[in-house]
Design a protein around this motif. Structure first.
Motif, PDB file in Angstrom:
ATOM      1  N   MET A 186      49.713  53.509  25.496  1.00 15.23           N
ATOM      2  CA  MET A 186      50.083  52.298  26.206  1.00 15.23           C
ATOM      3  C   MET A 186      48.817  51.498  26.504  1.00 15.23           C
ATOM      4  SD  MET A 186      52.137  52.052  29.789  1.00 15.23           S
ATOM      5  CE  MET A 186      53.389  50.820  29.778  1.00 15.23           C
ATOM      6  N   SER A 187      48.835  50.186  26.228  1.00 18.68           N
ATOM      7  CA  SER A 187      47.652  49.363  26.452  1.00 18.68           C
ATOM      8  C   SER A 187      47.491  49.063  27.948  1.00 18.68           C
ATOM      9  CB  SER A 187      47.753  48.052  25.669  1.00 18.68           C
ATOM     10  OG  SER A 187      48.846  47.298  26.142  1.00 18.68           O
ATOM     11  N   GLU A 188      46.243  48.843  28.314  1.00 17.71           N
ATOM     12  CA  GLU A 188      45.915  48.591  29.715  1.00 17.71           C
ATOM     13  C   GLU A 188      46.482  47.238  30.141  1.00 17.71           C
ATOM     14  OE1 GLU A 188      41.959  48.908  32.461  1.00 17.71           O
ATOM     15  OE2 GLU A 188      41.725  48.240  30.408  1.00 17.71           O
ATOM     16  N   GLN A 189      47.160  47.234  31.284  1.00 16.69           N
ATOM     17  CA  GLN A 189      47.719  45.990  31.776  1.00 16.69           C
ATOM     18  C   GLN A 189      46.631  45.150  32.431  1.00 16.69           C
ATOM     19  OE1 GLN A 189      50.446  46.111  35.139  1.00 16.69           O
ATOM     20  NE2 GLN A 189      51.585  44.399  34.299  1.00 16.69           N
ATOM     21  N   VAL A 190      46.636  43.864  32.123  1.00 14.96           N
ATOM     22  CA  VAL A 190      45.716  42.925  32.763  1.00 14.96           C
ATOM     23  C   VAL A 190      46.467  42.238  33.890  1.00 14.96           C
ATOM     24  CG1 VAL A 190      44.364  40.815  32.457  1.00 14.96           C
ATOM     25  CG2 VAL A 190      44.412  42.548  30.650  1.00 14.96           C
ATOM     26  N   VAL A 191      45.829  42.184  35.048  1.00 15.60           N
ATOM     27  CA  VAL A 191      46.354  41.456  36.192  1.00 15.60           C
ATOM     28  C   VAL A 191      45.408  40.279  36.418  1.00 15.60           C
ATOM     29  CG1 VAL A 191      46.767  41.517  38.676  1.00 15.60           C
ATOM     30  CG2 VAL A 191      47.435  43.461  37.253  1.00 15.60           C
ATOM     31  N   PHE A 192      45.968  39.098  36.502  1.00 14.92           N
ATOM     32  CA  PHE A 192      45.154  37.919  36.758  1.00 14.92           C
ATOM     33  C   PHE A 192      45.015  37.705  38.263  1.00 14.92           C
ATOM     34  CE2 PHE A 192      46.508  37.061  32.439  1.00 14.92           C
ATOM     35  CZ  PHE A 192      45.318  36.616  31.873  1.00 14.92           C
ATOM     36  N   TYR A 193      43.830  37.306  38.660  1.00  9.66           N
ATOM     37  CA  TYR A 193      43.597  36.896  40.043  1.00  9.66           C
ATOM     38  C   TYR A 193      43.458  35.380  40.002  1.00  9.66           C
ATOM     39  CZ  TYR A 193      41.707  36.556  44.721  1.00  9.66           C
ATOM     40  OH  TYR A 193      41.519  36.217  46.043  1.00  9.66           O
ATOM     41  N   ALA A 194      44.417  34.698  40.597  1.00  9.79           N
ATOM     42  CA  ALA A 194      44.479  33.244  40.508  1.00  9.79           C
ATOM     43  C   ALA A 194      43.762  32.594  41.686  1.00  9.79           C
ATOM     44  CB  ALA A 194      45.933  32.792  40.459  1.00  9.79           C
ATOM     45  N   THR A 195      42.702  31.874  41.368  1.00  8.26           N
ATOM     46  CA  THR A 195      41.942  31.161  42.391  1.00  8.26           C
ATOM     47  C   THR A 195      41.040  30.142  41.708  1.00  8.26           C
ATOM     48  OG1 THR A 195      40.434  31.374  44.279  1.00  8.26           O
ATOM     49  CG2 THR A 195      40.042  32.844  42.411  1.00  8.26           C
ATOM     50  N   GLY A 196      40.676  29.133  42.435  1.00  5.97           N
ATOM     51  CA  GLY A 196      39.670  28.183  41.977  1.00  5.97           C
ATOM     52  C   GLY A 196      38.327  28.485  42.611  1.00  5.97           C
ATOM     53  N   ASN A 197      38.253  29.595  43.368  1.00  6.27           N
ATOM     54  CA  ASN A 197      37.057  29.962  44.122  1.00  6.27           C
ATOM     55  C   ASN A 197      36.379  31.151  43.437  1.00  6.27           C
ATOM     56  OD1 ASN A 197      35.290  31.178  46.021  1.00  6.27           O
ATOM     57  ND2 ASN A 197      36.465  30.348  47.735  1.00  6.27           N
ATOM     58  N   SER A 198      35.254  30.898  42.762  1.00  5.02           N
ATOM     59  CA  SER A 198      34.587  31.961  42.009  1.00  5.02           C
ATOM     60  C   SER A 198      34.011  33.047  42.910  1.00  5.02           C
ATOM     61  CB  SER A 198      33.483  31.378  41.120  1.00  5.02           C
ATOM     62  OG  SER A 198      32.502  30.734  41.912  1.00  5.02           O
ATOM     63  N   VAL A 199      33.604  32.703  44.132  1.00  9.01           N
ATOM     64  CA  VAL A 199      33.070  33.706  45.067  1.00  9.01           C
ATOM     65  C   VAL A 199      34.170  34.690  45.458  1.00  9.01           C
ATOM     66  CG1 VAL A 199      32.057  34.048  47.360  1.00  9.01           C
ATOM     67  CG2 VAL A 199      31.265  32.152  45.919  1.00  9.01           C
ATOM     68  N   LYS A 200      35.348  34.163  45.745  1.00  8.38           N
ATOM     69  CA  LYS A 200      36.489  35.015  46.092  1.00  8.38           C
ATOM     70  C   LYS A 200      36.831  35.946  44.917  1.00  8.38           C
ATOM     71  CE  LYS A 200      40.505  32.900  47.414  1.00  8.38           C
ATOM     72  NZ  LYS A 200      41.590  32.398  48.274  1.00  8.38           N
ATOM     73  N   TYR A 201      36.827  35.393  43.712  1.00  9.14           N
ATOM     74  CA  TYR A 201      37.133  36.206  42.543  1.00  9.14           C
ATOM     75  C   TYR A 201      36.127  37.341  42.386  1.00  9.14           C
ATOM     76  CZ  TYR A 201      37.420  37.842  37.772  1.00  9.14           C
ATOM     77  OH  TYR A 201      37.503  38.655  36.665  1.00  9.14           O
ATOM     78  N   ARG A 202      34.837  37.061  42.526  1.00 11.11           N
ATOM     79  CA  ARG A 202      33.819  38.106  42.369  1.00 11.11           C
ATOM     80  C   ARG A 202      33.999  39.213  43.406  1.00 11.11           C
ATOM     81  NH1 ARG A 202      30.483  33.687  41.339  1.00 11.11           N
ATOM     82  NH2 ARG A 202      29.581  33.772  43.421  1.00 11.11           N
ATOM     83  N   GLU A 203      34.355  38.841  44.636  1.00  7.89           N
ATOM     84  CA  GLU A 203      34.591  39.855  45.673  1.00  7.89           C
ATOM     85  C   GLU A 203      35.728  40.782  45.261  1.00  7.89           C
ATOM     86  OE1 GLU A 203      35.800  40.246  50.400  1.00  7.89           O
ATOM     87  OE2 GLU A 203      36.020  38.311  49.421  1.00  7.89           O
ATOM     88  N   VAL A 204      36.818  40.210  44.792  1.00  4.82           N
ATOM     89  CA  VAL A 204      37.977  41.004  44.376  1.00  4.82           C
ATOM     90  C   VAL A 204      37.643  41.836  43.140  1.00  4.82           C
ATOM     91  CG1 VAL A 204      40.354  40.863  43.524  1.00  4.82           C
ATOM     92  CG2 VAL A 204      39.620  39.400  45.425  1.00  4.82           C
ATOM     93  N   ARG A 205      37.012  41.227  42.148  1.00  2.00           N
ATOM     94  CA  ARG A 205      36.641  41.928  40.921  1.00  2.00           C
ATOM     95  C   ARG A 205      35.731  43.118  41.212  1.00  2.00           C
ATOM     96  NH1 ARG A 205      32.327  38.910  37.823  1.00  2.00           N
ATOM     97  NH2 ARG A 205      31.187  39.924  39.498  1.00  2.00           N
ATOM     98  N   ASP A 206      34.706  42.902  42.039  1.00  2.00           N
ATOM     99  CA  ASP A 206      33.767  43.980  42.352  1.00  2.00           C
ATOM    100  C   ASP A 206      34.446  45.109  43.110  1.00  2.00           C
ATOM    101  OD1 ASP A 206      31.884  42.442  41.076  1.00  2.00           O
ATOM    102  OD2 ASP A 206      30.845  41.829  42.911  1.00  2.00           O
ATOM    103  N   PHE A 207      35.336  44.765  44.029  1.00  2.00           N
ATOM    104  CA  PHE A 207      36.071  45.789  44.771  1.00  2.00           C
ATOM    105  C   PHE A 207      36.945  46.613  43.824  1.00  2.00           C
ATOM    106  CE2 PHE A 207      39.804  47.315  47.043  1.00  2.00           C
ATOM    107  CZ  PHE A 207      39.196  48.096  48.005  1.00  2.00           C
ATOM    108  N   MET A 208      37.622  45.945  42.897  1.00  2.00           N
ATOM    109  CA  MET A 208      38.488  46.651  41.951  1.00  2.00           C
ATOM    110  C   MET A 208      37.653  47.567  41.053  1.00  2.00           C
ATOM    111  SD  MET A 208      41.690  45.547  42.423  1.00  2.00           S
ATOM    112  CE  MET A 208      42.802  44.853  41.246  1.00  2.00           C
ATOM    113  N   ARG A 209      36.498  47.123  40.632  1.00  2.00           N
ATOM    114  CA  ARG A 209      35.652  47.929  39.754  1.00  2.00           C
ATOM    115  C   ARG A 209      35.194  49.218  40.421  1.00  2.00           C
ATOM    116  NH1 ARG A 209      31.709  43.351  37.050  1.00  2.00           N
ATOM    117  NH2 ARG A 209      33.206  42.652  35.488  1.00  2.00           N
ATOM    118  N   ILE A 210      34.823  49.150  41.695  1.00  2.00           N
ATOM    119  CA  ILE A 210      34.332  50.364  42.360  1.00  2.00           C
ATOM    120  C   ILE A 210      35.465  51.262  42.837  1.00  2.00           C
ATOM    121  CG2 ILE A 210      32.137  49.317  43.057  1.00  2.00           C
ATOM    122  CD1 ILE A 210      33.249  49.078  45.894  1.00  2.00           C
ATOM    123  N   ASN A 211      36.690  50.777  42.729  1.00  3.26           N
ATOM    124  CA  ASN A 211      37.834  51.570  43.162  1.00  3.26           C
ATOM    125  C   ASN A 211      38.729  51.956  41.999  1.00  3.26           C
ATOM    126  OD1 ASN A 211      38.009  51.851  46.253  1.00  3.26           O
ATOM    127  ND2 ASN A 211      37.203  49.799  45.875  1.00  3.26           N
TER     128      ASN A 211
END
Length: 195
Positions: free
Chosen positions: A1-26
């Protein structure tokens, strides 16, 4: 089964990086991708309603599972203010204007409402909240070109502002209201999706 991609919808790149980094370490976590989008927000006091409508809009535009969050601020002195209008209020009156309405020591809560929208628009909500008190006035606020509520709140259990804690990669995760909502999302996601 292929890995599901979840999009994080925002126009704020700082917010996206916070979420992305948290997901990566978890890990394991779903693969996260940015869906760069601005949303017209409905004007209502209900943070869940605002977030839900943004989630439906994002899902219809992305055509894939999507996460959207919304931030609100609540002062005990004014139970519904500024609520979902926090961004507009701080831009309009600045920190000086806020301190005309509240006093150091007043209770304040920061809320992050997160919604995951998938398959046919089904939604699941997650709620993160941090409580604290209004910090003493700082003369540096007068010159602040980027006023934000995080600078005036000292979370319960902390000795520095929410903003200062967010700059620390460890403490920021512990005190972040968005991170608290994301932790709930990851727990739910792992229980309901194959990673």
């Amino acid at each position: 089964m292929s890995e599901q991609v979840v999009f994080y919808a925002t126009g704020n790149s700082v917010k996206y990086r916070e979420v992305r980094d948290f997901m990566r370490i978890n890990a394991p976590a779903p693969k996260l991708a940015l869906f760069d989008a601005e949303f017209k927000e409905i004007q209502t006091k209900d943070v869940r309603e605002v977030t839900g409508k943004k989630g439906v809009d994002a899902f219809s535009r992305a055509g894939a599972p999507v996460l959207v969050d919304n931030f609100a601020v609540y002062f005990e002195r004014y139970p519904t203010f500024p609520g979902t209008l926090a961004k507009y209020v701080i831009q309009g009156v600045g920190l000086k204007g806020i301190y005309k309405l509240v006093k150091p020591g007043d209770r304040v809560a920061f809320v992050s409402e997160l919604v995951f929208t998938q398959d046919g628009g089904k939604q699941k909500f997650f709620h993160g909240r941090v409580d604290g008190q209004v910090a003493p006035w700082n003369d540096a606020f007068e010159l602040d070109e980027d006023p934000m509520f995080g600078k005036i709140m000292i979370p319960d259990g902390a000795s520095v502002s929410y903003y200062d804690l967010k700059m620390d990669p460890i403490e920021g995760n512990f005190f972040g209201c968005r991170i608290r909502a994301l932790e709930q999302f990851l727990t739910w996601y792992r229980e309901n999706h194959q990673l």
